[in-house]
Design a protein around this motif. Structure first.
Motif, mmCIF file in Angstrom:
data_model
loop_
_atom_site.group_PDB
_atom_site.id
_atom_site.type_symbol
_atom_site.label_atom_id
_atom_site.label_comp_id
_atom_site.label_asym_id
_atom_site.label_seq_id
_atom_site.Cartn_x
_atom_site.Cartn_y
_atom_site.Cartn_z
ATOM 1 N N VAL A 20 3.473 -0.189 1.444
ATOM 2 C CA VAL A 20 3.448 -1.333 2.352
ATOM 3 C C VAL A 20 2.238 -2.225 2.125
ATOM 4 C CG1 VAL A 20 4.756 -0.136 4.131
ATOM 5 C CG2 VAL A 20 2.266 0.011 4.149
ATOM 6 N N ALA A 21 1.395 -1.896 1.153
ATOM 7 C CA ALA A 21 0.192 -2.690 0.901
ATOM 8 C C ALA A 21 0.575 -4.134 0.575
ATOM 9 C CB ALA A 21 -0.602 -2.088 -0.250
ATOM 10 N N GLY A 22 -0.094 -5.060 1.240
ATOM 11 C CA GLY A 22 0.123 -6.474 0.977
ATOM 12 C C GLY A 22 1.336 -7.066 1.642
ATOM 13 N N LYS A 23 2.090 -6.247 2.367
ATOM 14 C CA LYS A 23 3.294 -6.769 3.031
ATOM 15 C C LYS A 23 2.939 -7.300 4.423
ATOM 16 C CE LYS A 23 6.591 -3.835 0.572
ATOM 17 N NZ LYS A 23 7.034 -4.950 -0.301
ATOM 18 N N SER A 24 3.678 -8.301 4.853
ATOM 19 C CA SER A 24 3.458 -8.886 6.172
ATOM 20 C C SER A 24 4.016 -7.976 7.248
ATOM 21 C CB SER A 24 4.143 -10.252 6.262
ATOM 22 O OG SER A 24 5.554 -10.103 6.233
#
Length: 298
Positions: A20-24
């Motif tokens: 989920v890194a970098g996801k809104s």
């Protein structure tokens, strides 16, 4: 599961994964919904409503109501006991087309242990058990000797020879106790980065190390992660901090990793249960994907 007094692994960060890194926030929410709609491999079944606790007798109707909430979202259910209403869990699960990992809860009371083992054998012979778990973290709690636990495992295997039989404990116990590992048809391991004080940022990589330690101990046997999770509220443990954001992201990371690597896992837990405050502190009551009122938390 209770507090770990020490770490048994060294956290390595060179290959840390975070799906989920970098996801809104919207993208993370959509991922969560997609995972639930597709269905996870398994949930640990939370039996007790607000005001209830182990020792209370739980009705089949209550089990069925909660099971129907989980039915669209899981292929398997794990139970922890075969008495006091827990015996309804695999029966209702089978009625609803859900597979079962059924546990006998073993402790230091011989009479209770006998009822649990007899209940597990009976449920298995009646066709309600896909995998039988003889005890949960008994070695970790030191409730029985290794020889006593082995006697129960071999007794169950003899009584239900066509059913897969294992024992549930922390991942490292299978490295330390080769006789128990040898007795099991399948390795059923609990993996909690939180309880070893692992920061969320390293938690997925740390759980992968836990899994692979159990896999190495099993020497070719199948390994199932029978518990893993992250609390949404409560006290921190060293670098591990509960929060709704971390709990949501841990769930997503766990499910995507297990799908990618074809690992079977049971998420702990389905519903929050208030009775778990106590030895585990406030944090014990906040491990569910649904809250104590059976409402989806995320």
């Amino acid at each position: 599961m209770s507090y770990r007094k020490e770490n048994y692994l060294t956290i390595t960060t060179s290959d840390t994964q975070n799906y989920v890194a970098g996801k809104s926030a919207i993208e993370i929410s959509n991922l969560f919904s997609e995972i639930l709609n597709k269905g996870v491999h398994g949930f640990c079944f939370s039996l007790y409503e607000e005001g209830q606790k182990p020792g209370d007798i739980i009705s089949k109707e209550q089990v069925r109501r909660r099971m129907k909430i989980l039915q669209p979202h899981t292929k398997w259910i794990r139970s922890f006991s075969c008495t006091e209403g827990n015996e309804h869990i695999p029966i209702v699960a089978k009625e609803l087309g859900i597979k079962t990992l059924v546990g006998a809860w073993l402790g230091n009371d011989p009479e209770v242990n006998e009822r649990e083992i007899s209940g597990l054998i009976q449920l298995a012979k009646e066709g309600y058990v896909d995998i039988a778990a003889v005890g949960n973290e008994v070695m970790y709690r030191k409730d029985l000797t290794e020889e006593e636990l082995l006697a129960f495992i071999y007794r169950v295997k003899k009584e239900i020879p066509d059913i897969t039989v294992g024992y549930v404990d922390a991942y490292y116990e299978f490295s330390h106790r080769p006789k128990i590992t040898e007795a099991c048809d399948v390795i059923l391991c609990n993996c909690y980065p939180f309880w070893e004080g692992c920061p969320f940022e390293n938690s997925l990589d740390y759980m992968r190390q836990m899994y692979h330690q159990a896999l190495a101990a099993g020497n070719g046997k199948k390994v199932i992660i029978t518990e893993t999770g992250w609390p949404s509220k409560g006290e921190n443990l060293k670098g591990a901090y509960p929060s709704e954001e971390s709990a949501l992201q841990y769930f997503i990371n766990t499910q995507l990793w297990c799908t990618e690597d074809q690992i079977e896992s049971f998420y702990f837990s389905s519903f929050d249960e208030s009775w778990k405050t106590g030895p585990e502190g406030e944090v014990g009551a906040y491990w569910g994907i649904w809250d104590k009122n059976e409402k989806l938390k995320y």
